[in-house]
Each structure stands twice: as C-alpha cells, then as structure tokens.
Design a protein around this motif. Structure first.
Motif, mmCIF file in Angstrom:
data_model
loop_
_atom_site.group_PDB
_atom_site.id
_atom_site.type_symbol
_atom_site.label_atom_id
_atom_site.label_comp_id
_atom_site.label_asym_id
_atom_site.label_seq_id
_atom_site.Cartn_x
_atom_site.Cartn_y
_atom_site.Cartn_z
ATOM 1 N N GLU A 1 0.833 -1.207 0.000
ATOM 2 C CA GLU A 1 0.000 0.000 0.000
ATOM 3 C C GLU A 1 0.867 1.255 0.000
ATOM 4 O OE1 GLU A 1 -3.090 2.053 3.056
ATOM 5 O OE2 GLU A 1 -3.315 -0.099 2.735
ATOM 6 N N LYS A 2 1.908 1.246 0.814
ATOM 7 C CA LYS A 2 2.798 2.396 0.907
ATOM 8 C C LYS A 2 3.539 2.634 -0.411
ATOM 9 C CE LYS A 2 4.992 3.186 4.775
ATOM 10 N NZ LYS A 2 5.947 3.136 5.893
ATOM 11 N N LEU A 3 3.966 1.554 -1.061
ATOM 12 C CA LEU A 3 4.686 1.684 -2.326
ATOM 13 C C LEU A 3 3.769 2.087 -3.480
ATOM 14 C CD1 LEU A 3 7.054 -1.411 -2.077
ATOM 15 C CD2 LEU A 3 7.680 0.993 -1.855
ATOM 16 N N MET A 4 2.531 1.661 -3.442
ATOM 17 C CA MET A 4 1.595 1.965 -4.520
ATOM 18 C C MET A 4 0.971 3.353 -4.421
ATOM 19 S SD MET A 4 1.564 -0.319 -6.804
ATOM 20 C CE MET A 4 0.112 0.177 -7.697
ATOM 21 N N LYS A 5 1.003 3.968 -3.259
ATOM 22 C CA LYS A 5 0.340 5.255 -3.081
ATOM 23 C C LYS A 5 0.832 6.316 -4.074
ATOM 24 C CE LYS A 5 -1.192 8.549 0.306
ATOM 25 N NZ LYS A 5 -1.284 8.933 1.692
ATOM 26 N N PRO A 6 2.152 6.516 -4.251
ATOM 27 C CA PRO A 6 2.594 7.526 -5.223
ATOM 28 C C PRO A 6 2.189 7.185 -6.654
ATOM 29 C CG PRO A 6 4.428 6.824 -3.834
ATOM 30 C CD PRO A 6 3.269 5.950 -3.518
ATOM 31 N N VAL A 7 2.193 5.898 -6.983
ATOM 32 C CA VAL A 7 1.794 5.470 -8.328
ATOM 33 C C VAL A 7 0.315 5.772 -8.542
ATOM 34 C CG1 VAL A 7 1.538 3.475 -9.850
ATOM 35 C CG2 VAL A 7 3.575 3.704 -8.426
ATOM 36 N N MET A 8 -0.498 5.431 -7.578
ATOM 37 C CA MET A 8 -1.941 5.672 -7.702
ATOM 38 C C MET A 8 -2.251 7.160 -7.761
ATOM 39 S SD MET A 8 -3.087 2.721 -8.133
ATOM 40 C CE MET A 8 -4.820 3.116 -8.157
ATOM 41 N N ASN A 9 -1.506 7.973 -7.015
ATOM 42 C CA ASN A 9 -1.703 9.427 -7.077
ATOM 43 C C ASN A 9 -1.376 9.951 -8.474
ATOM 44 O OD1 ASN A 9 -2.516 9.557 -4.418
ATOM 45 N ND2 ASN A 9 -0.514 10.171 -3.650
ATOM 46 N N ALA A 10 -0.292 9.457 -9.073
ATOM 47 C CA ALA A 10 0.098 9.877 -10.421
ATOM 48 C C ALA A 10 -0.957 9.459 -11.443
ATOM 49 C CB ALA A 10 1.464 9.296 -10.783
ATOM 50 N N VAL A 11 -1.429 8.228 -11.339
ATOM 51 C CA VAL A 11 -2.464 7.742 -12.258
ATOM 52 C C VAL A 11 -3.730 8.580 -12.102
ATOM 53 C CG1 VAL A 11 -3.987 5.797 -12.785
ATOM 54 C CG2 VAL A 11 -1.536 5.417 -12.416
ATOM 55 N N ASP A 12 -4.104 8.871 -10.867
ATOM 56 C CA ASP A 12 -5.290 9.684 -10.608
ATOM 57 C C ASP A 12 -5.168 11.049 -11.282
ATOM 58 O OD1 ASP A 12 -7.791 10.457 -9.175
ATOM 59 O OD2 ASP A 12 -6.412 11.825 -8.125
ATOM 60 N N LEU A 13 -4.017 11.685 -11.150
ATOM 61 C CA LEU A 13 -3.826 13.001 -11.770
ATOM 62 C C LEU A 13 -3.896 12.920 -13.292
ATOM 63 C CD1 LEU A 13 -1.004 14.614 -9.606
ATOM 64 C CD2 LEU A 13 -3.375 15.366 -9.817
#
Length: 81
Positions: free
Chosen positions: A19-31
C-alpha cells in the motif's frame, strides 16, 4: 527463519508495504486520468506535480521503450484497449 511470529503478521506487513509503495503510483495515475476527464478539478499544487509526472513520461518515451507494455500515450490513443 522469519522475523514474524506468524503468517498473519507477515501478510499484514506485506499488505502495508504494498500500500505504501503503490500510493505515489496511484496518485500519479489519478492526476493523469483527471487531467483527461476533468481538468478543472486539478488544483495549482496538483498541476505542478502533474507537470513533473508528464516530464518523466516524456523523458522515458524519448529513451525508447524496452518492454512489451503500452506507454500511457499509446493506451490513451487506443482508447484504453
């Protein structure tokens, strides 16, 4: 020998780490998705972050793809197929 006393603790640790590692990736995808679908929802701070993400994407694409996966632009241009 494992540092975890039981499998449940090990799985909980792995889940938190993913979860911690995926958070920045998911934020980028969301943007990136919001930029395409609802650009007015992006704040000034997010626009600055989005600029950095887009620069990284462009640099990656300029180096050439060395993997079998579609680039984000290819995915968008093909309608996400």
């Amino acid at each position: 020998m494992s540092d975890f006393p039981n499998e449940a603790q090990k799985q909980a640790y792995l889940s938190r780490t993913k979860e911690k590692l995926m958070k920045p990736v998911m934020n980028a995808v969301d943007l990136l998705v919001r930029e395409q679908l609802k650009p007015e929802s992006i704040t000034d701070e997010e626009a600055i972050e989005l600029f950095g993400i887009q620069e990284a994407i462009e640099e990656h694409q300029a180096r050439g793809k060395n993997h079998p996966y579609k680039s984000f632009s290819e995915f968008v241009n093909q309608g996400g197929e």
